[in-house]
Design a protein around this motif. Structure first.
Motif, PDB file in Angstrom:
ATOM      1  N   ALA A  21      45.440  48.420  47.604  1.00  0.00           N
ATOM      2  CA  ALA A  21      44.668  47.692  48.334  1.00  0.00           C
ATOM      3  C   ALA A  21      44.099  46.411  47.660  1.00  0.00           C
ATOM      4  CB  ALA A  21      43.272  48.460  48.858  1.00  0.00           C
ATOM      5  N   PRO A  22      43.943  45.390  48.299  1.00  0.00           N
ATOM      6  CA  PRO A  22      43.253  44.357  47.333  1.00  0.00           C
ATOM      7  C   PRO A  22      41.972  44.696  46.627  1.00  0.00           C
ATOM      8  CG  PRO A  22      43.877  43.617  49.464  1.00  0.00           C
ATOM      9  CD  PRO A  22      44.142  44.936  49.615  1.00  0.00           C
ATOM     10  N   ILE A  23      41.823  44.079  45.447  1.00  0.00           N
ATOM     11  CA  ILE A  23      40.375  44.399  45.136  1.00  0.00           C
ATOM     12  C   ILE A  23      39.604  43.247  44.757  1.00  0.00           C
ATOM     13  CG2 ILE A  23      41.176  46.284  43.680  1.00  0.00           C
ATOM     14  CD1 ILE A  23      41.695  44.573  41.123  1.00  0.00           C
ATOM     15  N   ALA A  24      38.230  43.134  44.591  1.00  0.00           N
ATOM     16  CA  ALA A  24      37.506  42.088  44.479  1.00  0.00           C
ATOM     17  C   ALA A  24      37.542  41.653  42.996  1.00  0.00           C
ATOM     18  CB  ALA A  24      36.016  42.544  44.764  1.00  0.00           C
ATOM     19  N   VAL A  51      36.467  30.654  30.054  1.00  0.00           N
ATOM     20  CA  VAL A  51      36.211  31.757  30.846  1.00  0.00           C
ATOM     21  C   VAL A  51      37.240  32.502  31.417  1.00  0.00           C
ATOM     22  CG1 VAL A  51      35.136  32.825  32.912  1.00  0.00           C
ATOM     23  CG2 VAL A  51      34.033  31.101  31.856  1.00  0.00           C
ATOM     24  N   SER A  52      37.586  33.894  31.119  1.00  0.00           N
ATOM     25  CA  SER A  52      38.817  34.303  31.347  1.00  0.00           C
ATOM     26  C   SER A  52      38.700  35.692  32.263  1.00  0.00           C
ATOM     27  CB  SER A  52      39.552  34.539  29.864  1.00  0.00           C
ATOM     28  OG  SER A  52      38.857  35.358  29.052  1.00  0.00           O
ATOM     29  N   PHE A  53      39.883  36.012  32.546  1.00  0.00           N
ATOM     30  CA  PHE A  53      40.140  37.303  33.380  1.00  0.00           C
ATOM     31  C   PHE A  53      41.275  38.051  32.823  1.00  0.00           C
ATOM     32  CE2 PHE A  53      37.637  34.110  35.749  1.00  0.00           C
ATOM     33  CZ  PHE A  53      36.660  34.945  36.296  1.00  0.00           C
ATOM     34  N   LEU A  54      41.079  39.382  32.754  1.00  0.00           N
ATOM     35  CA  LEU A  54      42.243  39.993  32.394  1.00  0.00           C
ATOM     36  C   LEU A  54      42.599  41.486  33.288  1.00  0.00           C
ATOM     37  CD1 LEU A  54      44.610  40.533  30.054  1.00  0.00           C
ATOM     38  CD2 LEU A  54      43.246  42.111  29.073  1.00  0.00           C
ATOM     39  N   LEU A  55      43.613  41.260  33.747  1.00  0.00           N
ATOM     40  CA  LEU A  55      44.066  42.746  34.707  1.00  0.00           C
ATOM     41  C   LEU A  55      45.404  43.200  34.521  1.00  0.00           C
ATOM     42  CD1 LEU A  55      44.339  41.765  38.551  1.00  0.00           C
ATOM     43  CD2 LEU A  55      43.706  39.923  36.890  1.00  0.00           C
ATOM     44  N   ASN A  56      45.437  44.434  34.574  1.00  0.00           N
ATOM     45  CA  ASN A  56      46.856  45.181  34.613  1.00  0.00           C
ATOM     46  C   ASN A  56      47.176  45.585  35.949  1.00  0.00           C
ATOM     47  OD1 ASN A  56      46.983  44.869  31.585  1.00  0.00           O
ATOM     48  ND2 ASN A  56      45.428  46.400  31.464  1.00  0.00           N
ATOM     49  N   PHE A  57      48.600  45.638  36.184  1.00  0.00           N
ATOM     50  CA  PHE A  57      49.074  46.017  37.330  1.00  0.00           C
ATOM     51  C   PHE A  57      50.665  46.428  37.375  1.00  0.00           C
ATOM     52  CE2 PHE A  57      50.200  41.425  37.410  1.00  0.00           C
ATOM     53  CZ  PHE A  57      51.288  41.481  38.240  1.00  0.00           C
ATOM     54  N   ASP A  58      50.878  47.287  38.390  1.00  0.00           N
ATOM     55  CA  ASP A  58      52.191  47.614  38.661  1.00  0.00           C
ATOM     56  C   ASP A  58      52.684  46.741  39.766  1.00  0.00           C
ATOM     57  OD1 ASP A  58      52.831  49.477  36.329  1.00  0.00           O
ATOM     58  OD2 ASP A  58      51.564  51.026  37.519  1.00  0.00           O
ATOM     59  N   GLY A  59      53.827  46.202  39.633  1.00  0.00           N
ATOM     60  CA  GLY A  59      54.330  45.613  41.118  1.00  0.00           C
ATOM     61  C   GLY A  59      55.298  44.337  40.743  1.00  0.00           C
ATOM     62  N   ASP A 127      45.569  40.704  44.756  1.00  0.00           N
ATOM     63  CA  ASP A 127      46.381  41.418  45.712  1.00  0.00           C
ATOM     64  C   ASP A 127      47.632  41.494  45.135  1.00  0.00           C
ATOM     65  OD1 ASP A 127      47.234  43.005  47.769  1.00  0.00           O
ATOM     66  OD2 ASP A 127      47.989  41.203  49.014  1.00  0.00           O
ATOM     67  N   THR A 128      48.138  42.786  45.082  1.00  0.00           N
ATOM     68  CA  THR A 128      49.644  42.935  44.452  1.00  0.00           C
ATOM     69  C   THR A 128      50.505  43.750  45.491  1.00  0.00           C
ATOM     70  OG1 THR A 128      50.927  43.774  42.509  1.00  0.00           O
ATOM     71  CG2 THR A 128      48.941  44.998  43.154  1.00  0.00           C
ATOM     72  N   ASP A 129      51.500  43.967  45.208  1.00  0.00           N
ATOM     73  CA  ASP A 129      52.710  45.007  46.095  1.00  0.00           C
ATOM     74  C   ASP A 129      52.807  46.298  45.317  1.00  0.00           C
ATOM     75  OD1 ASP A 129      54.117  43.921  43.989  1.00  0.00           O
ATOM     76  OD2 ASP A 129      55.710  43.664  45.379  1.00  0.00           O
ATOM     77  N   GLY A 130      51.989  46.560  44.357  1.00  0.00           N
ATOM     78  CA  GLY A 130      51.874  47.731  43.606  1.00  0.00           C
ATOM     79  C   GLY A 130      50.815  48.524  43.580  1.00  0.00           C
ATOM     80  N   ALA A 131      50.283  48.766  42.282  1.00  0.00           N
ATOM     81  CA  ALA A 131      49.123  49.586  41.818  1.00  0.00           C
ATOM     82  C   ALA A 131      48.468  48.740  40.904  1.00  0.00           C
ATOM     83  CB  ALA A 131      49.354  50.957  41.560  1.00  0.00           C
ATOM     84  N   TRP A 132      47.043  49.214  40.913  1.00  0.00           N
ATOM     85  CA  TRP A 132      46.104  48.679  39.709  1.00  0.00           C
ATOM     86  C   TRP A 132      45.992  49.624  38.668  1.00  0.00           C
ATOM     87  CZ3 TRP A 132      45.832  43.820  40.909  1.00  0.00           C
ATOM     88  CH2 TRP A 132      45.830  43.292  42.198  1.00  0.00           C
TER      89      TRP A 132
END
Length: 142
Positions: A21-24, A51-59, A127-132
């Motif tokens: 699901a999309p995340i805030a 200002v920076s943002f970092l996120l990891n995902f599979d997709g 939003d991604t087509d995989g997983a967070w």
């Protein structure tokens, strides 16, 4: 009847057939650095450069709902270290940060390039087509 449906759903998820699901932007899976303001809808507003943002995902893709107060907001988007400069349009829109990636684990870093006098920007959701994946935690030097 419910058990076969649940088994089918779990099998699809395990095979990569069900996207997360999309995340805030304020979600715990998104690491933030710098001065930001959390908004009531889970978004994160910012205006200071760096200002920076970092996120990891599979997709294979990553998008964000963004909002800018004007047309002079620029971001650096680094996907697995490969940089790209992105100009945000004024108002709210869905912005494609990466697409056509090889399936698997990826890291995204988003850095504000603009000065405060050029306006404010906000990341509202991802939003991604995989997983967070959980962000890496930094260790403090002893």
């Amino acid at each position: 009847m419910r058990l076969p449906a649940l088994a089918l759903l779990l099998a699809a998820w395990a095979a990569g057939g069900v996207a997360a699901a999309p995340i805030a932007a304020s979600d715990a899976n998104v690491a933030r650095m710098g001065r930001v303001q959390l908004t009531g809808d889970g978004g994160v507003r910012f205006s200071y450069p760096g200002v920076s943002f970092l996120l990891n995902f599979d997709g294979t893709r990553l998008s964000a709902v963004t909002q800018a107060s004007g047309k002079d907001s620029y971001l650096d988007v680094l996907i697995d270290g490969a940089p790209r400069k992105l100009r945000l349009e004024a108002g709210m829109q869905t912005t494609m940060l990466a697409e056509g990636l090889k399936p698997g684990a990826h890291t995204a870093e988003i850095v504000n390039r603009s000065e405060t006098w050029q306006g404010t920007a906000a990341l509202l959701s991802f939003d991604t087509d995989g997983a967070w994946r959980a962000p890496r935690r930094c260790r403090r030097a002893s």
